[in-house]
Design an enzyme around this catalytic site. Structure first.
Site, mmCIF file in Angstrom:
data_model
loop_
_atom_site.group_PDB
_atom_site.id
_atom_site.type_symbol
_atom_site.label_atom_id
_atom_site.label_comp_id
_atom_site.label_asym_id
_atom_site.label_seq_id
_atom_site.Cartn_x
_atom_site.Cartn_y
_atom_site.Cartn_z
ATOM 1 N N ARG A 69 0.727 -1.110 -0.101
ATOM 2 C CA ARG A 69 0.029 -0.007 -0.058
ATOM 3 C C ARG A 69 1.052 1.147 -0.093
ATOM 4 O O ARG A 69 0.643 2.259 -0.671
ATOM 5 C CB ARG A 69 -1.009 -0.061 1.214
ATOM 6 C CG ARG A 69 -1.674 1.354 1.345
ATOM 7 C CD ARG A 69 -2.875 1.415 2.063
ATOM 8 N NE ARG A 69 -2.705 0.508 3.240
ATOM 9 C CZ ARG A 69 -2.415 0.916 4.543
ATOM 10 N NH1 ARG A 69 -1.544 2.006 4.656
ATOM 11 N NH2 ARG A 69 -2.201 -0.094 5.607
ATOM 12 N N TYR A 121 -15.551 16.317 -16.068
ATOM 13 C CA TYR A 121 -15.918 14.699 -16.029
ATOM 14 C C TYR A 121 -17.093 14.469 -15.152
ATOM 15 O O TYR A 121 -17.183 15.010 -14.075
ATOM 16 C CB TYR A 121 -14.798 14.003 -15.692
ATOM 17 C CG TYR A 121 -14.837 12.577 -15.651
ATOM 18 C CD1 TYR A 121 -15.157 11.788 -16.862
ATOM 19 C CD2 TYR A 121 -14.857 11.741 -14.439
ATOM 20 C CE1 TYR A 121 -15.429 10.396 -17.021
ATOM 21 C CE2 TYR A 121 -15.264 10.423 -14.310
ATOM 22 C CZ TYR A 121 -15.266 9.750 -15.428
ATOM 23 O OH TYR A 121 -15.507 8.282 -15.404
ATOM 24 N N ASP A 193 -6.682 18.430 -14.656
ATOM 25 C CA ASP A 193 -7.179 16.670 -15.130
ATOM 26 C C ASP A 193 -6.807 16.919 -16.520
ATOM 27 O O ASP A 193 -7.191 17.433 -17.384
ATOM 28 C CB ASP A 193 -8.542 16.515 -14.906
ATOM 29 C CG ASP A 193 -9.175 15.260 -15.416
ATOM 30 O OD1 ASP A 193 -8.301 14.512 -15.915
ATOM 31 O OD2 ASP A 193 -9.749 14.788 -14.753
ATOM 32 N N LYS A 218 -7.472 5.623 -19.506
ATOM 33 C CA LYS A 218 -7.582 6.258 -20.770
ATOM 34 C C LYS A 218 -6.398 6.112 -21.556
ATOM 35 O O LYS A 218 -5.946 5.181 -21.951
ATOM 36 C CB LYS A 218 -7.960 7.542 -20.531
ATOM 37 C CG LYS A 218 -9.237 7.869 -19.560
ATOM 38 C CD LYS A 218 -10.386 7.200 -19.887
ATOM 39 C CE LYS A 218 -11.467 6.969 -18.705
ATOM 40 N NZ LYS A 218 -11.857 8.054 -17.929
#
Ligand SMILES: *Cc1c(COP(=O)(O)O)cnc(C)c1O
Length: 402
Positions: A69, A121, A193, A218
């Site tokens: 993690r 978005y 972004d 993406k």
């Protein structure tokens, strides 16, 4: 210079590119950065370390990793690669784009105010407008093409300006340098972004932005087989806080996903070039088609923000949106006829996709939010893939027949 000298000179240049990371060109960077890390067997490809934990040689002594993690060598390799491409000091790779965005929002405290575009978005809008509003943050969603509007929205509580450009699905362009200038004066954090263009066509950190986020789902991965995200930091201080938050919140990405994304990112440059040249041809075709109304694409002369596009972007990307003339062609009929294009959400993969923002990607904005941002029921968003442009155009042509 004699041919021999020229050859030596070229070799020297080549060696510099290979050994001095600072002048590595973009394609070299994406292929090599973080990749060759195996000292045990000299594997050319980054090894995958699917381990939750790492043993200590003794208390206080390990090889730099203790628990996945917090850190993992495979993920670290991808983090180096993305940071190098964006020009950041470091990067955190997260489980999804939304978890990257969530972690960044934890830089803020209850009571803080955020300014964001009104056509961001859909998932980001939902996180901001629903989830985070109920956690004490406040938001102003404005048309960020209007810098005066942004300035007027700033209050004493404003701590962050959220930039997404080009916007989704309308491909509006936000003046990154203009926003940064406004924000810097008031010590407001700026976040961009950069999912739609990828670092290949736009580098927000170079334009003064503090933090870049990505849905690596993406273009960065590019093969529609992973969900992932990334946060890229411009300073050591942001890196430290960001890494702390990603670990504390538990949103880091899995080693296997990082390994796949590292495989994908190596071909980012050639993929983006083909996405773009195909998108330009498709956009021009649609613009001339009687059954397609308006076409939104930054590469078309009809896009109203030409100067800004040329100033801050090095390419137009592979995303476009058009309005179907539903008096001539029904939406359902059009979608049903498509053979090469697939009806699906998401974007940035090698295969071409279409989707209807009103009913799909942006439905969570609700009718009022959709209308306010200028999205209509007839809008078709296209993620142009890397297939042959002739086939894409032929497919659209037969589907657009009345
Ligand atoms: C897809 C997307 C996100 C969210 O990323 P996930 O990987 O789906 O969580 C955020 N911003 C933009 C612009 C996106 O396209």
């Amino acid at each position: 210079m004699t041919p021999n000298m020229l050859c030596k000179h070229k070799l020297a240049q080549k060696l510099q590119i290979l050994y001095d990371g600072s002048i590595m060109k973009v394609r070299t960077k994406s292929v090599h950065t973080g990749v060759k890390i195996d000292k045990t067997f000299n594997s050319v490809i980054t090894p995958l370390y699917p381990t939750s934990t790492f043993f200590f040689d003794k208390i206080g002594k390990n090889k730099g990793f203790d628990y996945t993690r917090s850190g993992n060598p495979t993920r670290a390799a991808l983090e180096k690669n993305i940071a190098a491409q964006e020009g950041g000091v470091d990067c955190s790779v997260t489980a999804t784009g939304m978890s990257a965005i969530t972690a960044v929002m934890f830089f803020l405290k209850p009571g803080d105010h955020v300014i964001a575009s009104n056509d961001i978005y859909g998932g980001t809008y939902r996180l901001f407008d629903d989830v985070l509003k109920s956690r004490g943050l406040t938001f102003s969603f404005v048309d960020m093409r209007n810098l005066e509007r942004v300035k007027r929205s700033i209050t004493s509580k404003t701590k962050m300006i959220w930039i997404e450009t080009p916007s989704n699905p309308l491909l509006n362009i936000v003046d990154i340098k203009g926003i940064v200038a406004i924000a810097k004066k008031k010590k407001i954090l700026t976040v961009a972004d950069n999912t739609f263009l990828s670092p290949y066509f736009q580098k927000p950190l170079k334009l003064g932005v503090d933090i870049v986020v990505h849905s690596t789902t993406k273009y960065i991965n590019g093969h529609s087989d992973v969900v992932g995200g990334a946060i890229v930091y411009s300073t050591k201080a942001l890196q430290e806080r960001g890494r702390y938050l990603v670990n504390a919140l538990g949103v880091s990405g899995s080693p296997f996903d990082a390994w796949l994304v590292l495989r994908g990112v190596k071909t980012l440059a050639p993929r983006m070039e083909i996405h773009q040249s195909n998108a330009l041809l498709v956009a021009q075709y649609l613009e001339g088609h009687p059954n397609a109304k308006k076409v939104y694409y930054p590469g078309l002369a009809s896009h109203p923000q030409q100067d800004l596009i040329r100033k801050q972007m090095t390419g137009f990307g592979g995303m476009l949106t058009f309005e179907l003339n539903t008096k001539k062609v029904s939406l359902d009929g059009f979608l049903k006829k498509m053979k090469v294009f697939t009806l699906a959400e998401s974007l940035g993969g090698v295969e071409s996709l279409v989707e209807i923002p009103w009913y799909m990607s942006h439905a969570s904005m609700g009718a009022a939010g959709l209308k306010a941002s200028g999205i209509t029921r007839e809008m078709v968003r296209v993620s142009v893939g890397i297939e042959d442009a002739e086939d894409l155009i032929a497919d659209l042509g037969q589907a657009l027949k009345a």
